[in-house]
Design an enzyme around this catalytic site. Structure first.
Site, PDB file in Angstrom:
ATOM      1  N   ASN A  14      51.659   0.030  42.729  1.00  0.00           N
ATOM      2  CA  ASN A  14      50.726   1.153  42.823  1.00  0.00           C
ATOM      3  C   ASN A  14      49.985   1.289  41.488  1.00  0.00           C
ATOM      4  O   ASN A  14      50.591   1.181  40.420  1.00  0.00           O
ATOM      5  CB  ASN A  14      51.593   2.403  43.076  1.00  0.00           C
TER       6      ASN A  14
ATOM      7  N   GLU B 199      51.571   1.503  37.946  1.00  0.00           N
ATOM      8  CA  GLU B 199      50.607   1.392  36.851  1.00  0.00           C
ATOM      9  C   GLU B 199      50.920   0.283  35.843  1.00  0.00           C
ATOM     10  O   GLU B 199      51.016   0.518  34.638  1.00  0.00           O
ATOM     11  CB  GLU B 199      50.488   2.760  36.147  1.00  0.00           C
TER      12      GLU B 199
HETATM   13  O1  9MR Z   1      51.561  15.001  39.633  1.00  0.00           O
HETATM   14  C1  9MR Z   1      52.370  14.557  38.557  1.00  0.00           C
HETATM   15  C2  9MR Z   1      52.427  15.643  37.501  1.00  0.00           C
HETATM   16  O2  9MR Z   1      53.066  16.808  38.000  1.00  0.00           O
HETATM   17  C3  9MR Z   1      53.143  15.124  36.278  1.00  0.00           C
HETATM   18  O3  9MR Z   1      53.073  16.087  35.246  1.00  0.00           O
HETATM   19  C4  9MR Z   1      52.496  13.821  35.828  1.00  0.00           C
HETATM   20  C5  9MR Z   1      53.191  13.273  34.603  1.00  0.00           C
HETATM   21  O4  9MR Z   1      52.768  11.996  34.293  1.00  0.00           O
HETATM   22  O5  9MR Z   1      52.553  12.890  36.880  1.00  0.00           O
HETATM   23  C6  9MR Z   1      51.799  13.300  37.970  1.00  0.00           C
HETATM   24  O6  9MR Z   1      51.738  12.302  38.962  1.00  0.00           O
HETATM   25  C7  9MR Z   1      51.178  11.052  38.558  1.00  0.00           C
HETATM   26  C8  9MR Z   1      51.805   9.992  39.445  1.00  0.00           C
HETATM   27  O7  9MR Z   1      53.195  10.047  39.344  1.00  0.00           O
HETATM   28  C9  9MR Z   1      51.305   8.614  39.073  1.00  0.00           C
HETATM   29  N1  9MR Z   1      49.880   8.537  39.065  1.00  0.00           N
HETATM   30  C10 9MR Z   1      49.185   9.594  38.309  1.00  0.00           C
HETATM   31  C11 9MR Z   1      49.670  10.955  38.756  1.00  0.00           C
HETATM   32  C12 9MR Z   1      48.886  12.057  38.048  1.00  0.00           C
HETATM   33  O8  9MR Z   1      49.159  12.051  36.695  1.00  0.00           O
END
Ligand code: 9MR
Length: 453
Positions: A206, A165
């Site tokens: 990503n 990101e």
């Molecule tokens: O699925 C993940 C969630 O359990 C966490 O709380 C969150 C915290 O930022 O991150 C989620 O996964 C993210 C991923 O690592 C990157 N792209 C967005 C995803 C959804 O937030």
């Protein structure tokens, strides 16, 4: 054969053989889940030279969650376990427990692992974000982090989401602890350090909202182009694909293709499609259309390596925690029932669409010396229904159907075909319809494979 009540003789025999009959039924129902597509998603994906992955939580990899994660998918991404705050919660003290567990599970199930993620502005440990550092110190910390983690899993991971990101929606670089202190070339440095630690893992950048052709995905495109021109190691781009019901980006395939033409792989890395709750049949049907469009776009481009869903069951999705009133974003319900979206993925990978989402199970509620009573139940998942049905099977041991009720059955040789009666052709969404029959047997009475369609 005409519908009739169960004859008295049969009912008496059912009572007499009740215990054995109950055991037989239970075994058959357990052995024949009505809910899984056949073959599993990973086998279908392989026929298209794609992977189908899911994000997972290590502690949940047992029982049904573990069974489905292991049998339906051929790639796993740790949802949180490899993030910096998870692996180094205290400076210099590492916790690899969950990450190691997921890698071991994947190896035991012949699955790939996507490492996620090395450089991000979120889920960094407090000691890092609350500390006071010079840019040089931050550079060293980042290099050490990448080197330590990538080296630990060297040779074991298919890919790393090295940088996560990095862009704002307008395509400018996101201000983060990394870009603010190291400049935007932190991306090139991170990729170079990752390659040095594991020359075989594919290295990705990503991001989200980069699925269609837009300012943000064009910024990602320009980044990849310039990295390649400079000889910086970059193997692929991850399009996260956290989508909203009915908002499938129509330029997805074109976007995948332009990255492929640049000479990098593309992966759909975090697919989910959220809807306003409650879910309805109409929304689940739309969701299936959207899922199919995404997977179709990947299947259409050779360099799209596959699709990962961000949690395969609604009970393991980030969506309800973050978007108030939204959910039902994954291919399985919270109770592990496949949704229309599941069958849509199967269909994109070449699975058969006939009666998808509905299945028939055969059981033998009672059996005596030369006769038995059989039962077939047709069940449809939420969002799927039938207005008529036909069930067929082939007997392997000379059994013969003598009488049926709640269906019209005909037998020719070993082949039996049963169609609905005039009054029970409808199998409602999330519901079931059963019919029964009496038959004869001798020697043994094995359960046949039943086809619905
Ligand atoms: O699925 C993940 C969630 O359990 C966490 O709380 C969150 C915290 O930022 O991150 C989620 O996964 C993210 C991923 O690592 C990157 N792209 C967005 C995803 C959804 O937030």
């Amino acid at each position: 054969m005409t519908p009739s009540r169960t004859p008295l003789r049969t009912r008496l025999r059912t009572l007499l053989t009740g215990a054995a009959a109950t055991a037989t039924t239970a075994t058959l129902l357990l052995a024949a889940p009505a809910t899984a597509a056949d073959p599993p998603l990973r086998d279908l994906a392989t026929t298209k030279a794609k992977v189908i992955g899911t994000a997972v939580t290590g502690s949940k990899l047992t029982a049904t969650y573990g069974d489905l994660a292991g049998t339906q998918f051929n790639s796993l991404t740790p949802g949180n376990a490899m993030k910096w705050e998870s692996v180094e919660p205290t400076r210099g003290t590492y916790n690899w427990t969950e990450a190691d567990q997921i890698v071991a599970f994947a190896q035991a199930h012949n699955q790939q692992v996507r490492g996620h993620t090395l450089v991000w502005h979120n889920q960094n440990p407090a000691w890092l974000t609350n500390g006071t550092w010079t840019p040089a110190q931050l550079g060293t910390l980042l290099q050490d982090h990448i080197t330590t983690e990538v080296t630990r899993y060297k040779g074991k991971l298919a890919a790393w989401d090295v940088v996560n990101e990095p862009f704002n929606e307008d395509g400018t670089y996101r201000p983060t602890i990394w870009s603010d202190n190291l400049g935007t070339d932190y991306i090139a440095k991170a990729l170079t350090w990752a390659r040095a630690a594991d020359p075989t893992a594919k290295l990705y950048v990503n991001d989200y909202n980069v699925e269609g052709v837009n300012a943000k995905s064009t910024a990602l495109y320009n980044l990849v182009k310039s990295l390649k021109e400079r000889g910086i190691p970059i193997d692929g781009v991850g399009l996260q694909a956290h989508l909203i019901l009915g908002q499938y980006p129509s330029s997805l395939q074109q976007n995948i293709q332009r990255f492929a033409d640049l000479g990098v792989d593309v992966a759909i890395t975090e697919l989910d499609i959220r809807m306003q709750l409650p879910s309805t049949d109409a929304k689940l049907t739309q969701q299936a259309v959207d899922y199919k469009a995404v997977v179709d776009a990947c299947v259409a481009v050779t360099r799209c390596v596959g699709v990962t869903v961000w949690g395969f069951t609604d009970s393991d999705s980030w969506v309800p925690d973050v978007f108030d009133g939204y959910g039902a974003a994954t291919p399985y319900t919270e109770n592990f029932t496949p949704k229309p979206a599941y069958y849509a993925i199967a269909q994109s990978f070449g699975g058969t669409p006939s009666a998808e989402g509905c299945a028939a199970t055969y059981s033998v509620p009672s059996q005596w010396n030369t006769g038995f009573t059989g039962q077939v139940t047709i069940t449809c998942s939420p969002g799927r229904s039938l207005s008529s049905w036909k069930v067929s099977w082939t007997y392997g041991a000379g059994q013969r159907v003598t009488q049926a009720w709640n269906a019209t059955c005909a037998q020719a040789g070993a082949s039996v075909t049963c169609v609905n009666a005039s009054y029970n052709g409808t199998v409602p969404s999330g519901g079931s319809v059963s019919f029964g029959f009496n038959g004869t047997w001798s020697g043994n009475n094995p359960v046949p494979t039943v086809t619905l369609g």
